[in-house]
Design a protein around this motif. Sequence first.
Motif, PDB file in Angstrom:
ATOM      1  N   HIS A 156      -6.205  11.888  -4.387  1.00 52.13           N
ATOM      2  CA  HIS A 156      -5.230  11.414  -5.254  1.00 52.13           C
ATOM      3  C   HIS A 156      -6.083  10.037  -5.075  1.00 52.13           C
ATOM      4  N   ILE A 157      -7.240   9.648  -4.019  1.00 51.86           N
ATOM      5  CA  ILE A 157      -7.954   8.802  -3.993  1.00 51.86           C
ATOM      6  C   ILE A 157      -8.520   7.467  -5.389  1.00 51.86           C
ATOM      7  N   THR A 158      -8.595   8.378  -6.335  1.00 48.59           N
ATOM      8  CA  THR A 158      -9.020   7.618  -7.548  1.00 48.59           C
ATOM      9  C   THR A 158      -7.781   7.040  -8.295  1.00 48.59           C
ATOM     10  N   LYS A 159      -6.302   7.375  -8.009  1.00 50.18           N
ATOM     11  CA  LYS A 159      -5.765   6.595  -8.109  1.00 50.18           C
ATOM     12  C   LYS A 159      -4.528   5.756  -7.753  1.00 50.18           C
ATOM     13  N   LEU A 160      -5.603   5.750  -6.435  1.00 48.48           N
ATOM     14  CA  LEU A 160      -5.319   4.366  -5.340  1.00 48.48           C
ATOM     15  C   LEU A 160      -6.069   2.826  -5.303  1.00 48.48           C
ATOM     16  N   PRO A 161      -5.898   2.228  -6.567  1.00 43.92           N
ATOM     17  CA  PRO A 161      -6.614   1.197  -6.014  1.00 43.92           C
ATOM     18  C   PRO A 161      -6.288  -0.087  -4.656  1.00 43.92           C
ATOM     19  N   TYR A 162      -5.097   0.027  -4.761  1.00 44.40           N
ATOM     20  CA  TYR A 162      -4.736  -0.770  -3.105  1.00 44.40           C
ATOM     21  C   TYR A 162      -5.694  -0.426  -2.199  1.00 44.40           C
ATOM     22  N   ILE A 163      -5.422   0.972  -2.191  1.00 38.87           N
ATOM     23  CA  ILE A 163      -6.063   1.186  -1.204  1.00 38.87           C
ATOM     24  C   ILE A 163      -7.852   1.077  -0.232  1.00 38.87           C
ATOM     25  N   VAL A 164      -7.900   1.719  -2.123  1.00 35.35           N
ATOM     26  CA  VAL A 164     -10.210   0.971  -1.804  1.00 35.35           C
ATOM     27  C   VAL A 164      -9.768  -0.482  -2.288  1.00 35.35           C
TER      28      VAL A 164
ATOM     29  N   ALA B 288       0.821  -1.373  -0.052  1.00 35.65           N
ATOM     30  CA  ALA B 288       0.018  -0.316  -0.430  1.00 35.65           C
ATOM     31  C   ALA B 288       0.898   1.152   0.063  1.00 35.65           C
ATOM     32  N   GLN B 289       1.802   1.306   0.777  1.00 37.73           N
ATOM     33  CA  GLN B 289       2.551   2.563   0.793  1.00 37.73           C
ATOM     34  C   GLN B 289       3.442   2.939  -1.169  1.00 37.73           C
ATOM     35  N   GLN B 290       3.787   1.375  -1.032  1.00 40.09           N
ATOM     36  CA  GLN B 290       4.719   1.787  -2.255  1.00 40.09           C
ATOM     37  C   GLN B 290       3.789   2.272  -3.441  1.00 40.09           C
ATOM     38  N   GLU B 291       2.221   2.113  -3.396  1.00 43.81           N
ATOM     39  CA  GLU B 291       1.646   2.401  -4.381  1.00 43.81           C
ATOM     40  C   GLU B 291       1.397   4.054  -4.221  1.00 43.81           C
ATOM     41  N   LEU B 292       1.723   4.356  -2.668  1.00 40.18           N
ATOM     42  CA  LEU B 292       1.131   5.908  -2.566  1.00 40.18           C
ATOM     43  C   LEU B 292       2.304   6.860  -2.643  1.00 40.18           C
ATOM     44  N   ASP B 293       3.576   6.046  -3.097  1.00 37.89           N
ATOM     45  CA  ASP B 293       4.545   6.317  -3.252  1.00 37.89           C
ATOM     46  C   ASP B 293       5.002   7.135  -4.165  1.00 37.89           C
ATOM     47  N   GLN B 294       4.582   6.129  -5.223  1.00 38.60           N
ATOM     48  CA  GLN B 294       4.165   6.545  -6.757  1.00 38.60           C
ATOM     49  C   GLN B 294       3.563   7.534  -6.601  1.00 38.60           C
TER      50      GLN B 294
END
Length: 504
Positions: free
Chosen positions: A345-353, A327-333
Amino acid sequence: MLAAYAIPILTAILSIFWYLLKRVQRRPPLPPGPRGLPIVGNLPFLDPDLHTYFTSLAQTHGSIFKLNLGSKLTVVISSPSLAREILKDQDINFANHDVPLTGRAATYGGLDILWSPYGAEWRMLRKVCLLKLLSRKTLDSFYELRRKEIRERTRFLYKQSRGEAPVNVGDQLFLTMMNLTMNMLWGGSVKAEEMASVGTEFKGVISEITRLIGEPNVSDFFPWLARFDIQGLVKSMRVSARQLDAVFDRAIKQMQQITSSDGECKDFLQYLMKLKDQESDSEVPITLNHVKAVLTDMVVGGTDTSMNTVEFAMAELINKPELMKKAQQELDQVVGKDNIVEESHITKLPYIVAIMKETLRLHPTLPLLVPRRPAEAAVVGGYTIPKDTKIFINVWCIQRDPNVWEKPTEFRPERFLDNNKPRDFTGTDYSYFPFGSGRRICAGVALAERMVLYTLATLLHSFDWKIPQGHVLDLEEKIGIVLKLKTPLVALPVPRLSDSNLYI
């Protein structure tokens, strides 16, 4: 003469008995279920963790079974197909909720969205909330309020981390959700210096209301005892309701002293009061008690529920560090370590969803949903369900069905990244419906998504998390009206952003 009359009379009597017997035979039987005791029925055998207790009973008696809880007939549903029958095929008949006496006492006699019976008044309130309060446009307009509170909580956690002081994650999340909710409800009406004192007062009242609604009440099982309030639960709820009412009155009084030259509504309270004045002559007018009842729904529904979802998510991720790292790798990217998370940013964070979805699959906020009550007798799954039966839908059990979910007890967010099997919160998939389905699906889904995803993304992006010495990570659940961690999550935040000024 007697013999002459006796034959037709006897024939008529036998015909009536034959008709009644055939009528009874044509009606399907009640669902199966465990035997109970006289008068009290199955009450003495109930386990406090109803969701797991009902799941074990379903393994013996099937996916639809009955219990006699005092004088109240109760039916439990534990399969997607039967849930569909109730929530879609016969939705109108099952559109009423079974209202506990404490719930009615907390909401001005049940004038809110949650407990109102299905009808014109309920449709009016739901329409107002969905179109005016919980629309995308309105929620967007309150983003700065949410952002301000999230940044405040991040600053606090950063200060705690500098002294390596562990935090009770649930307590911090409760404060975050409570302040977010209060700011959206009346952040533009209540003076800033009074918000802190209101928040302190609110914390105790909300916790007490949630506890009382989840407390088993003998008056609900034996309605003829309601007048005596043997456990004093309704009396206690009325005390909490009066405290909440006093907070609402103060907020309304302050709001009425504010004049806006452009007529713009700066919080939910101003929206509701404006609608009350506009709809005063409508067929179903909005009263001041309606306004307060809706506020109660949002206060109670917007704090504990969202808090528990984020706390469960954090506990699962700390338990599986490789998933937190992913999850943190996705956030960092997407966000970068030299920036802070924004809602955009949320729409670009499918793993967080996917983490939120998997958390709600494994730990649904309301594991038995809100109990339904049929307006008329119905047939479900080939069994008769009489009018006014209390219906539990065990979504906790359904969302762990091994026939639907691979390794159903494992926390695996990746299962929600499969584009061939998209799952959402719309309630149209009866193997996954944590917010309910049909006409009575939770009205606050959009708000819950924003609050949970933004909070979760910020906590994971800003900090690493570990369990401090002397504390344990325990994922065991307990249930009141909502599902909670049995042992509160205590963890140590470790800053991970590139610049300390991003916290300050």
